[in-house]
Design an enzyme around this catalytic site. Structure first.
Site, PDB file in Angstrom:
ATOM      1  N   ASP A  21      53.773  59.048  63.950  1.00 24.11           N
ATOM      2  CA  ASP A  21      52.706  60.034  63.733  1.00 24.11           C
ATOM      3  C   ASP A  21      51.528  59.648  64.634  1.00 24.11           C
ATOM      4  O   ASP A  21      50.963  58.567  64.473  1.00 24.11           O
ATOM      5  CB  ASP A  21      52.296  59.997  62.250  1.00 24.11           C
ATOM      6  CG  ASP A  21      51.162  60.959  61.903  1.00 24.11           C
ATOM      7  OD1 ASP A  21      50.764  61.774  62.773  1.00 24.11           O
ATOM      8  OD2 ASP A  21      50.673  60.907  60.762  1.00 24.11           O
TER       9      ASP A  21
ATOM     10  N   ASN B 268      40.271  62.954  75.297  1.00 29.51           N
ATOM     11  CA  ASN B 268      41.691  62.867  75.627  1.00 29.51           C
ATOM     12  C   ASN B 268      41.896  63.790  76.828  1.00 29.51           C
ATOM     13  O   ASN B 268      40.942  64.370  77.345  1.00 29.51           O
ATOM     14  CB  ASN B 268      42.581  63.213  74.426  1.00 29.51           C
ATOM     15  CG  ASN B 268      42.427  64.663  73.968  1.00 29.51           C
ATOM     16  OD1 ASN B 268      41.913  65.515  74.695  1.00 29.51           O
ATOM     17  ND2 ASN B 268      42.859  64.934  72.755  1.00 29.51           N
TER      18      ASN B 268
ATOM     19  N   MET C   3      39.934  64.524  53.697  1.00 25.76           N
ATOM     20  CA  MET C   3      41.226  64.209  53.117  1.00 25.76           C
ATOM     21  C   MET C   3      42.251  64.956  53.960  1.00 25.76           C
ATOM     22  O   MET C   3      42.115  66.159  54.194  1.00 25.76           O
ATOM     23  CB  MET C   3      41.300  64.652  51.649  1.00 25.76           C
ATOM     24  CG  MET C   3      42.562  64.187  50.957  1.00 25.76           C
ATOM     25  SD  MET C   3      42.724  62.373  50.941  1.00 25.76           S
ATOM     26  CE  MET C   3      41.952  61.967  49.374  1.00 25.76           C
TER      27      MET C   3
ATOM     28  N   GLY D 255      43.789  58.365  68.649  1.00 23.11           N
ATOM     29  CA  GLY D 255      42.518  58.378  69.382  1.00 23.11           C
ATOM     30  C   GLY D 255      41.421  57.693  68.579  1.00 23.11           C
ATOM     31  O   GLY D 255      40.563  57.001  69.138  1.00 23.11           O
ATOM     32  N   ASP D 256      41.466  57.871  67.273  1.00 20.07           N
ATOM     33  CA  ASP D 256      40.439  57.252  66.422  1.00 20.07           C
ATOM     34  C   ASP D 256      40.584  55.733  66.421  1.00 20.07           C
ATOM     35  O   ASP D 256      39.585  55.000  66.455  1.00 20.07           O
ATOM     36  CB  ASP D 256      40.540  57.788  64.996  1.00 20.07           C
ATOM     37  CG  ASP D 256      40.275  59.277  64.932  1.00 20.07           C
ATOM     38  OD1 ASP D 256      39.524  59.774  65.790  1.00 20.07           O
ATOM     39  OD2 ASP D 256      40.825  59.941  64.032  1.00 20.07           O
TER      40      ASP D 256
HETATM   41  O1  RIB Z   1      41.715  62.431  64.573  1.00 20.54           O
HETATM   42  C1  RIB Z   1      42.501  62.647  63.448  1.00 20.54           C
HETATM   43  C2  RIB Z   1      41.711  63.258  62.349  1.00 20.54           C
HETATM   44  O2  RIB Z   1      41.277  64.521  62.753  1.00 20.54           O
HETATM   45  C3  RIB Z   1      42.474  63.460  61.081  1.00 20.54           C
HETATM   46  O3  RIB Z   1      42.411  62.365  60.204  1.00 20.54           O
HETATM   47  C4  RIB Z   1      41.873  64.714  60.503  1.00 20.54           C
HETATM   48  O4  RIB Z   1      41.087  64.491  59.367  1.00 20.54           O
HETATM   49  C5  RIB Z   1      41.056  65.322  61.622  1.00 20.54           C
HETATM   50  O5  RIB Z   1      39.730  65.254  61.350  1.00 20.54           O
HETATM   51 NA    NA Z   2      49.314  56.035  61.733  1.00 18.26          NA
END
Ligand code: RIB
Ligand code: NA
Length: 296
Positions: A233, A184, A13, A238-239
């Site tokens: 933001d 990165n 979270m 990256g995710d």
């Molecule tokens: O890569 C972003 C994530 O890194 C965030 O959502 C946070 O939970 C951290 O784990």
């Molecule tokens: Na976002």
């Protein structure tokens, strides 16, 4: 048919506070907004892939608490198979405390239940993993688990993408058996020594923010440019990139096309606050790419 993507990783979270000033040591400042957002690199990458049309299963762990219940429900609402998400009896749900200020974010992760994703636990999820087209991991679960997964990927001949974040020195098996590594820029600097030693330069897919992504194509280093967008933001950019990349690789797109697509997905994701807010659908990415091409 939908590409089968398995993500093994963290569920957090995110406790996000935005502030005009970041406090110095010993200082207290008045911030602006506070909100909680679903996060964790594993969960974020799973959601990114699911929104883009992949058939996604997530292997991970949450705590026996309200955050855990909320996060699992949320993942299910995103269409993700959570049968591989366990509830830890002793650890609380992972959290990330995020300080969001102008052009900057600072994050402290408390892994909690994510460290219950042990090799023994992943072994029990083998059947879920076996049928996957591609595997995706990050480093918010124990490193020994990543090593176990690398060997499993090799045994099952399943492509494996390793997002080395947050950075830790990778075991040799992981360098050897990963299909691609997606650091990165700062992670790439740390990874470089290991890479030189193992001659795996061609496995690197290095994300460099708005500049783009560096890859090796036919033996040559090239940068695939990113897209400029109004930034709200960058948490989770990256995710989004990683989730999109594996989805397109599983759809058999060549690396360069998968990266270009993933760049677009990541750009869209940073236009909204919250790691998963703004993660696009397949149509949204297609529309965005069409607009950008026609405006050239
Ligand atoms: O890569 C972003 C994530 O890194 C965030 O959502 C946070 O939970 C951290 O784990
Ligand atoms: Na976002």
């Amino acid at each position: 048919t939908k590409p089968k993507v398995t993500v093994i990783g963290s569920i957090n979270m995110d406790l996000t506070v935005s502030t005009p000033v970041v406090p110095n040591q010993g200082e207290t400042v008045l911030g602006e907004q506070f909100a909680t957002y679903p996060g964790g690199k594993g969960a974020n990458q799973a959601v990114a892939a699911a929104r883009l049309g992949a058939d996604v299963r997530l292997v991970g762990a949450v705590g026996k608490d309200a955050f855990g219940v909320e996060l699992v429900q949320h993942l299910q609402a995103e269409g993700i198979d959570t049968s591989g998400v366990k509830t830890s009896q002793s650890q609380s749900t992972g959290t990330a405390t995020i300080i969001l200020s102008d052009n900057d974010n600072r994050i402290i992760v408390a892994p909690g239940a994510n460290y219950d994703v042990t090799p023994e636990y992943v072994e029990k999820q083998k059947d879920l993993i076996k049928g996957s087209d591609i595997l995706l991991v990050q480093l918010e679960i124990p490193l020994e688990t990543i090593e176990y997964i690398a060997n499993l990927a090799k045994e099952y001949y399943i492509p494996l993408v390793v997002n080395p974040a947050p950075y830790q020195t990778l075991p040799q098996d992981v360098l050897d058996h990963a299909t691609f590594l997606t650091p990165n820029e700062s992670e790439a600097l740390l990874l470089n020594k290991e890479v030189e030693a193992s001659m795996i330069q061609s496995k690197l897919v290095t994300t460099k923010g708005p500049e783009g992504v560096e890859v090796t194509l036919e033996g040559k280093q090239e940068t695939i440019p990113g897209y400029e967008v109004p930034v709200k933001d960058t948490t989770g950019a990256g995710d989004t990139f990683n989730g999109a990349l594996v989805t397109q690789l599983a759809r058999q797109f060549p690396l360069s096309e998968a990266v270009q697509f993933a760049n677009a997905a990541a750009a869209l994701s940073i236009t909204q606050v919250g790691a998963q807010s703004g993660m696009p659908t397949l149509n949204e990415v297609a529309q965005f790419l069409k607009e950008r091409r026609s405006s050239l």
